[in-house]
Write a protein that holds these residues in place. Sequence first.
Motif, PDB file in Angstrom:
ATOM      1  N   SER A 100      -0.969  -3.634 -10.870  1.00  0.00           N
ATOM      2  CA  SER A 100      -2.404  -3.589 -11.099  1.00  0.00           C
ATOM      3  C   SER A 100      -3.071  -2.600 -10.149  1.00  0.00           C
ATOM      4  O   SER A 100      -3.971  -1.840 -10.539  1.00  0.00           O
ATOM      5  N   GLN A 101      -2.610  -2.586  -8.906  1.00  0.00           N
ATOM      6  CA  GLN A 101      -3.165  -1.657  -7.921  1.00  0.00           C
ATOM      7  C   GLN A 101      -2.753  -0.217  -8.218  1.00  0.00           C
ATOM      8  O   GLN A 101      -3.545   0.716  -8.055  1.00  0.00           O
ATOM      9  N   SER A 119       0.824  -1.214   0.000  1.00  0.00           N
ATOM     10  CA  SER A 119       0.000   0.000   0.000  1.00  0.00           C
ATOM     11  C   SER A 119       0.854   1.258   0.000  1.00  0.00           C
ATOM     12  O   SER A 119       0.462   2.278  -0.597  1.00  0.00           O
ATOM     13  N   ILE A 127       1.418  -5.643  -7.791  1.00  0.00           N
ATOM     14  CA  ILE A 127       1.291  -4.275  -7.289  1.00  0.00           C
ATOM     15  C   ILE A 127       1.006  -3.297  -8.426  1.00  0.00           C
ATOM     16  O   ILE A 127       0.285  -2.306  -8.241  1.00  0.00           O
ATOM     17  N   GLN A 145       1.013   7.287  -6.347  1.00  0.00           N
ATOM     18  CA  GLN A 145      -0.053   8.272  -6.470  1.00  0.00           C
ATOM     19  C   GLN A 145       0.480   9.678  -6.207  1.00  0.00           C
ATOM     20  O   GLN A 145       0.133  10.633  -6.913  1.00  0.00           O
ATOM     21  N   ALA A 205      -4.817   1.025 -11.144  1.00  0.00           N
ATOM     22  CA  ALA A 205      -6.218   1.242 -10.778  1.00  0.00           C
ATOM     23  C   ALA A 205      -6.405   2.521  -9.977  1.00  0.00           C
ATOM     24  O   ALA A 205      -7.500   3.107  -9.983  1.00  0.00           O
ATOM     25  N   ARG A 206      -5.333   2.973  -9.316  1.00  0.00           N
ATOM     26  CA  ARG A 206      -5.446   4.136  -8.429  1.00  0.00           C
ATOM     27  C   ARG A 206      -4.765   5.387  -8.980  1.00  0.00           C
ATOM     28  O   ARG A 206      -4.601   6.377  -8.268  1.00  0.00           O
ATOM     29  N   VAL A 263       2.024   1.938  -3.545  1.00  0.00           N
ATOM     30  CA  VAL A 263       0.922   2.521  -4.300  1.00  0.00           C
ATOM     31  C   VAL A 263       0.746   3.991  -3.939  1.00  0.00           C
ATOM     32  O   VAL A 263       0.587   4.855  -4.816  1.00  0.00           O
TER      33      VAL A 263
END
Length: 340
Positions: A48-49, A14, A46, A21, A52-53, A17
């Motif tokens: 993919s996450q 997390s 990771i 971001q 997606a974000r 990610v």
Amino acid sequence: MDFGLVLQTDPPASRVVELMQRAERNGFSHGWTFDSAVLWQEPFVIYSQILARTSTLKIGPMVTNPGTRTWEVTASTFATLNDMFGNRTVCGIGRGDSAMRVAGRRPNTLARISGAMKVIRALGRGEEADPGGGTAVRFPWVKPGAEVPVWMAAYGPRALKMTGEEADGFILQLADPYLTEYMVKAVRDAAEAAGRDPSEVTVCVAAPAYVTDDDSPAALAHAREQCRWFGGMVGNHVADLVVKYGARTGAVPGELTDYIKARQGYDYAHHGRSGNPDTQFVPDEIVDRFCLIGTADQHIEKLNALRALGVDQFALYDMHDAQEAVIDLYGTKIIPAVNA
């Protein structure tokens, strides 16, 4: 100039990610990670996450290799991410220094990298290719317009030549202006000799960046200690080049090889981390040459010099004690100044 953020996939995922971001909010166009399945968590999960974000960030490994996964699996992974999120991936590829050696295998040969690049690119476009078993295959589900650019990491003369001849991009893991000019020229000369347009080979320089409040001796000393690990990481590749080509033979610049004379070994348990005890042989001069150290204005000056040498992207290794601060300073001051 584009800007990328390079991270290791340390848990928790997390945080990786979240930092990606943060990078996108600050004007970074690319997000990269190490790819060594034993040392860190699996990056493609990771990715993919991250995709997606985020909205526009392009992601990829810096770098994957053709030995850890079969070529069709690597191609399918990239193609699946592109099908889900648009063409937002780049396949950075190299010998697999840490990934292969930690698992007790030798880094991949240039011939194997060449074969993998062709197969991954073709399959990612929906074209037919033979992934090494004598049978040509294609992905029937890949949509028209899909693509997987393949960028190759290189230092040595044969690898630089192959990059110019075959790769969509060139990843140079150091930010020394002299060596950048030398190696970019080698890649572009090879591209031209192969009948390619040299400008079509994207040039990405990747190196740690640490922004200081001032250029006092204390501030610079702390920044150097946070980035000294990079000279040790580069030194692994350089040591192999010295074994292959010899020192001071003219095949590899002395500006790249001379500093590893005092190198005594390397423990991958500390790979790519500040405070690496195996990198004390790296002198301050190499940290200053290979990395971006100092005030924001000093970063801007060096980045402008690199851009003048043909660098299209600077990818910032962010493994130190000021991760968020450096991302934010690049976003608020450095990127806007370079791209004004």
